[in-house]
Every structure is written in structure tokens, then in C-alpha cells.
Enzyme design. Structure first.
Site, PDB file in Angstrom:
ATOM      1  CB  CYS A 106      -0.531   4.785 -16.202  1.00 47.48           C
ATOM      2  SG  CYS A 106      -2.084   5.668 -16.363  1.00 47.48           S
ATOM      3  CG  PHE A 160       0.778  -3.907  -8.380  1.00 50.75           C
ATOM      4  CD1 PHE A 160      -0.478  -3.796  -7.814  1.00 50.75           C
ATOM      5  CD2 PHE A 160       0.976  -3.393  -9.657  1.00 50.75           C
ATOM      6  CE1 PHE A 160      -1.523  -3.180  -8.494  1.00 50.75           C
ATOM      7  CE2 PHE A 160      -0.055  -2.781 -10.347  1.00 50.75           C
ATOM      8  CZ  PHE A 160      -1.311  -2.670  -9.753  1.00 50.75           C
TER       9      PHE A 160
HETATM   10  C1  UDX Z   1      -2.163   1.985 -13.306  1.00 51.35           C
HETATM   11  C2  UDX Z   1      -2.198   2.224 -11.789  1.00 51.35           C
HETATM   12  O1  UDX Z   1      -2.469   0.978 -11.121  1.00 51.35           O
HETATM   13  C3  UDX Z   1      -3.238   3.280 -11.433  1.00 51.35           C
HETATM   14  O2  UDX Z   1      -3.209   3.549 -10.025  1.00 51.35           O
HETATM   15  C4  UDX Z   1      -2.932   4.559 -12.210  1.00 51.35           C
HETATM   16  O3  UDX Z   1      -3.882   5.571 -11.923  1.00 51.35           O
HETATM   17  C5  UDX Z   1      -2.880   4.280 -13.707  1.00 51.35           C
HETATM   18  O4  UDX Z   1      -1.930   3.222 -13.971  1.00 51.35           O
HETATM   19  P1  UDX Z   1      -3.600   0.586 -15.072  1.00 51.35           P
HETATM   20  O5  UDX Z   1      -2.600   1.015 -16.085  1.00 51.35           O
HETATM   21  O6  UDX Z   1      -5.045   0.686 -15.405  1.00 51.35           O
HETATM   22  O7  UDX Z   1      -3.412   1.423 -13.704  1.00 51.35           O
HETATM   23  O8  UDX Z   1      -3.334  -0.962 -14.735  1.00 51.35           O
HETATM   24  P2  UDX Z   1      -2.621  -1.840 -13.609  1.00 51.35           P
HETATM   25  O9  UDX Z   1      -3.599  -2.766 -13.037  1.00 51.35           O
HETATM   26  O10 UDX Z   1      -1.842  -1.040 -12.651  1.00 51.35           O
HETATM   27  O11 UDX Z   1      -1.617  -2.718 -14.507  1.00 51.35           O
HETATM   28  C6  UDX Z   1      -0.627  -2.123 -15.312  1.00 51.35           C
HETATM   29  C7  UDX Z   1       0.219  -3.189 -15.971  1.00 51.35           C
HETATM   30  O12 UDX Z   1       0.990  -3.900 -15.008  1.00 51.35           O
HETATM   31  C8  UDX Z   1      -0.589  -4.258 -16.726  1.00 51.35           C
HETATM   32  O13 UDX Z   1       0.031  -4.534 -17.971  1.00 51.35           O
HETATM   33  C9  UDX Z   1      -0.527  -5.470 -15.819  1.00 51.35           C
HETATM   34  O14 UDX Z   1      -0.611  -6.683 -16.539  1.00 51.35           O
HETATM   35  C10 UDX Z   1       0.836  -5.296 -15.189  1.00 51.35           C
HETATM   36  N1  UDX Z   1       0.951  -5.956 -13.872  1.00 51.35           N
HETATM   37  C11 UDX Z   1       0.209  -5.516 -12.821  1.00 51.35           C
HETATM   38  C12 UDX Z   1       1.848  -7.006 -13.719  1.00 51.35           C
HETATM   39  O15 UDX Z   1       2.544  -7.408 -14.663  1.00 51.35           O
HETATM   40  N2  UDX Z   1       1.954  -7.599 -12.483  1.00 51.35           N
HETATM   41  C13 UDX Z   1       1.228  -7.173 -11.409  1.00 51.35           C
HETATM   42  O16 UDX Z   1       1.395  -7.771 -10.315  1.00 51.35           O
HETATM   43  C14 UDX Z   1       0.323  -6.110 -11.586  1.00 51.35           C
END
Ligand code: UDX
Length: 440
Positions: A262, A251
Site C-alpha cells: 500500500c 507510526f
Molecule cells: C497499511 C495501512 O496501515 C493500512 O491502514 C492500509 O489499509 C494498507 O496499508 P500495511 O501495508 O499492512 O497497512 O502495513 P503497516 O503496518 O501500515 O506498515 C507498512 C510499512 O511501514 C511496513 O514496512 C512497516 O515496517 C513500516 N512502518 C510502520 C515503519 O517503518 N514504522 C512505523 O512506525 C510503522
């Protein structure tokens, strides 16, 4: 154990399927008849790698059932799990209508004491309020029939099965030993660490976890923006930061902001809830503000090169909020596509799985390509909004089929070196620009 699961969205369907996989008998309930019919045919209504095969296997084994008849399902169940959506109200608060409706249906259906487990993400204190609501609905003759427990879900779209079957923790929030014992029995076959706490703490774990991850992303985006201004490279910076196990390397990917069902919703809901309680969550406010601005980073950079998008052919690679899903909820691509269209650009989009959903939003205003190559041909600029593997692995020579190889990459799909070697004019987040600043 016999378990009913209310709601067949991501949370409900994945939970129900995984509980059936480890041996429980599960009845998934949804009010949408077409969804239930689809599931009975063994088809998943959501795009989630591996899910359909698991549904078919558990269904064929006789452990996974689908029904619209909530009364029958709730009456038979020893435990009822609720995984319905809690979308955002216009003021940022969580909308709990679907949750309360399911509680009313449960109260009207059960004929013996039942444990109700809330998996949906709900504001802190909701489980207490639901317990009181059940007492009111059930009246004196059935007093204390329903025990309410909190059991938040931490699955991510695209990796939902793995996140559930190999979860790093199961959080259960209960107000009685009996409820904790039942949930422990349900989850013991998963062989995962079980953390027991009170209901309000469990509700808070979910928000605090999602909001912390959102904050981590906004922080790294803030630093990436500063890297651009002072000549540092965010890849090098995050490799240095992530090597510290107190920070961790996950992340920390910079980009055009977080989207999905979420993070945007849960940051706003916790912020709203804190304001209601008379406390301002300044860190979460900052995460929200940074994210809203971050979505337009590519357009800002491109505008310096192309003052007017009207009449220009714009290629767009990726529309979903992240790879591995067809979900467009809060995807950064959406407001950007809107802006390009409003300015009269001729927009050609390719996404490996998101195009049918995109067509539901934009109809004939966009051109939907069949491949990366088909949208790039003759384009004046290319925007990348999602880091699908197919893009990260593509031959960069394809960009030379554009009128000019101008690429605005919101997910840092290519290294700066590869972009340089391929002769691209390349803007990415938090890194040196390749090919000069003004192209037009
Ligand atoms: C998230 C949580 O990870 C999960 O634990 C919870 O239950 C629901 O919300 P999700 O929304 O499916 O899951 O996706 P996630 O992989 O967390 O990414 C969310 C957003 O953050 C995406 O738009 C992704 O592109 C962005 N992101 C993620 C970043 O910009 N940088 C990162 O390093 C990680």
C-alpha cells in the site's frame, strides 16, 4: 443481505469473511480456480493470523461461499463489493484493468438494479467514471441499474481481522441516500462509527490516510538520520514527541523504510494524480524520496566496516516487509539481498514465514536457514530487515557464534544498552553505535 465480493486477495477475502461472520450471506468470486478450490477446502491462500479459522466457521455456517462463476454470484447479489488489486503502473499511476474487467462482468450478469461498492484503492474520480461506464455498458433499457459507492478499506496485513471487526471508522462515499442507507444497513451490526460523505471525498480519505502515515514514517526516519549525525537518540526523541497526543506515538518507529502493498504504491499514485491535475504534492514527493534512500542505510553503514562483501558469509534475519505476514511486496530486504548477491556474498536468510515466497524470487541464489542459530553460525555480519518477535526476544549471546558479532539492525530490535552488555558491534537506526565505527 446477499453480498458478492469480487477478488479474494487481502481486502476481498477479509471483507467477505467478516461480512459473513456478522450474518450476511457472502459469495466470494475469483477468476483463479486453484484459489477457489483451496478456499472451498477451508484453506486460506494468504497468510493472515486467525483468518483461516474464521473462513471455516462462516463456511460451515453456510454463510460464506466461494465460486469462479461470477455470473451466478452477481445475479443473486443485492450488493456487489469489489476488492480487486489496483497495482502500480511503471509511471506510478494506478492500474485499473482488473477493476474495469469486473465492472464489465457485473454489467453482463445482473438482471435487476444493484449497488456496486468499490473497496479497492482507486484514484479520485474513478467511482464517477465507473458510474458512467456502467451507464454505457447497460444501455438505455437498463439505465441507472447500477449505483456506484466508495467504501475504502483500512486493514493492515497481520491484523486484518481486528482492523475490520473493530475498525475505528467506516467510510462510505455515495451520491444517493438509498446507497448510503444500504451500506449503513450492512455495517450497522459492526457497531462502528460510520462517516458518510461524497464519493470523491471517500476516495481521497483512503489515499490521504495512507500517505499521511507514510509521511510520518519518512519524517521520523529523516529525524533519526539527523540524530545519528548530531548525537541524539531517536528512541528518546520519539518518546518525547509521541507523548503529545496531537502527534501520537504510533507510526513513529524508525527503520529502513516502509514497504508493503500500500504505502509505496499509494504515495506514488497520489503524487502522479496530483501532477496530472497540475499540482505538485511536495510533502509526498519528500516521503517517497526519503523512503527510497532509507532502504540502503544498513548497507551504507556496513560498507564502512566491510569494504568488499564478496566471499563473506552474511546472515540475514527477516525478509518480509513487516512481521505477521509472508508478504515480500516492496520489502526493503529485496534490493539489499540483490546488492549482496551481486557483490558475491554468501547469503544465509532466516524468516519465520517468508522463506517460501523468498525462494520464489531468489531460487538457489540464497541459502534458506531453519533457525536464527543456523544462519548466524560463522557469519561475518548480520543484517536485520524485519522485527519479528522471535528476533526481539532472542538471546543476544547467539551473535557470538558469528565470526565477528557485527549486527546491522534496520528495525531497532534491541536496546543500545542490551547490545552493549552483550558485547556486540551494533549499528541501528538513529541511535549511538556500539562497539566502534570500523570493525574490518
Ligand atoms: C497499511 C495501512 O496501515 C493500512 O491502514 C492500509 O489499509 C494498507 O496499508 P500495511 O501495508 O499492512 O497497512 O502495513 P503497516 O503496518 O501500515 O506498515 C507498512 C510499512 O511501514 C511496513 O514496512 C512497516 O515496517 C513500516 N512502518 C510502520 C515503519 O517503518 N514504522 C512505523 O512506525 C510503522
Amino acid at each position: 443481505m446477499k453480498i458478492a465480493v469480487a477478488g479474494t486477495g487481502y481486502v476481498g477475502l477479509v471483507t467477505g469473511t467478516c461480512l459473513a461472520k456478522i450474518g450476511h450471506t457472502v459469495f466470494c468470486v475469483d477468476k483463479e480456480a486453484s484459489k477457489i478450490a483451496q478456499l472451498r477446502r477451508g484453506e486460506s491462500p494468504i497468510y493472515e493470523p486467525g483468518l483461516e479459522a474464521e473462513i471455516v466457521e462462516a463456511k460451515d455456517a453456510g454463510r460464506l461461499h466461494f465460486t469462479t462463476d461470477y455470473a451466478v454470484a452477481y445475479r443473486q447479489a443485492e450488493v456487489i463489493m469489489i476488492g480487486v488489486a489496483t497495482p502500480e503502473n511503471t509511471d506510478g499511476s494506478a492500474n485499473l484493468q482488473a477493476l474495469y474487467q469486473v465492472c464489465e462482468q457485473i454489467a453482463a450478469s445482473i438482471t435487476s438494479p444493484t449497488l456496486v461498492v468499490v473497496k479497492s484503492t482507486v484514484p479520485i474520480g474513478t467511482n464517477d467514471r465507473l458510474a458512467a461506464y456502467f451507464d454505457q455498458l447497460l444501455g438505455d433499457s437498463r439505465k441507472n441499474w447500477v449505483e456506484v459507492a466508495s467504501n475504502p478499506e483500512f486493514l493492515s496485513q497481520g491484523t486484518a481481522l481486528r482492523d475490520t471487526l473493530q475498525a475505528e471508522r467506516i467510510v462510505i462515499g455515495t451520491e444517493s441516500q438509498e446507497a448510503a442507507d444500504i451500506l449503513t444497513e450492512i455495517y450497522t451490526p459492526f457497531d462502528q462509527p460510520i462517516l458518510k460523505m461524497n464519493r470523491r471525498s471517500a476516495e481521497m480519505v483512503k489515499y490521504a490516510s495512507n500517505d499521511f502515515l507514510a509521511l510520518k514514517i519518512s519524517f521520523v526516519n529523516d529525524i533519526a538520520n539527523l540524530c545519528e549525525a548530531v548525537g541524539a537518540d531517536i528512541d528518546e526523541v520519539t518518546s518525547g514527541m509521541g507523548a503529545d497526543s496531537r502527534i501520537g506515538s504510533r507510526f513513529l518507529a524508525p527503520g529502513i523504510g516502509y514497504g508493503g502493498s500500500c504505502f509505496p504504491k499509494d504515495t506514488k499514485a497520489l503524487h502522479w494524480l496530483a501532477e496530472e491535475a497540475g499540482y505538485t504534492l511536495k510533502t509526498i514527493r519528500a516521503a517517497i524520496d526519503v523512503n527510497e534512500k532509507q532502504r540502503f542505510k544498513l548497507m551504507q553503514a556496513a560498507r564502512k566496516d566491510i569494504p568488499l562483501f564478496a566471499g563473506k558469509k552474511i546472515a540475514v534475519l527477516g525478509a518480509t516487509f513487516k512481521p505477521g505476514t509472508d508478504d515480500l511486496r516492496e520489502a526493503p530486504s529485496i534490493p539489499n539481498l540483490q546488492m549482496l548477491l551481486n557483490e558475491g556474498a554468501d547469503v544465509h536468510v532466516y524468516d519465520p514465514v517468508g522463506l517460501p515466497n523468498l525462494e520464489n524470487v531468489f531460487g538457489s541464489r540464497l541459502h534458506y536457514g531453519e533457525s536464527v542459530a543456523s544462519v548466524l553460525q560463522g557469519a561475518d555480519a548480520c543484517f536485520i530487515f524485519t522485527e519479528w518477535a522471535a528476533f526481539k526476544e532472542m538471546d543476544l549471546a547467539l551473535f557470538h557464534t558469528m565470526r565477528e558479532p557485527r549486527v546491522y539492525d534496520g528495525r531497532n530490535c534491541f536496546s543500545v544498552k542490551a547490545a552493549e552488555q552483550a558485547g556486540l558491534q551494533y549499528y541501528s537506526i538513529g541511535r549511538a553505535r556500539v562497539g566502534g565505527a570500523v570493525f574490518a
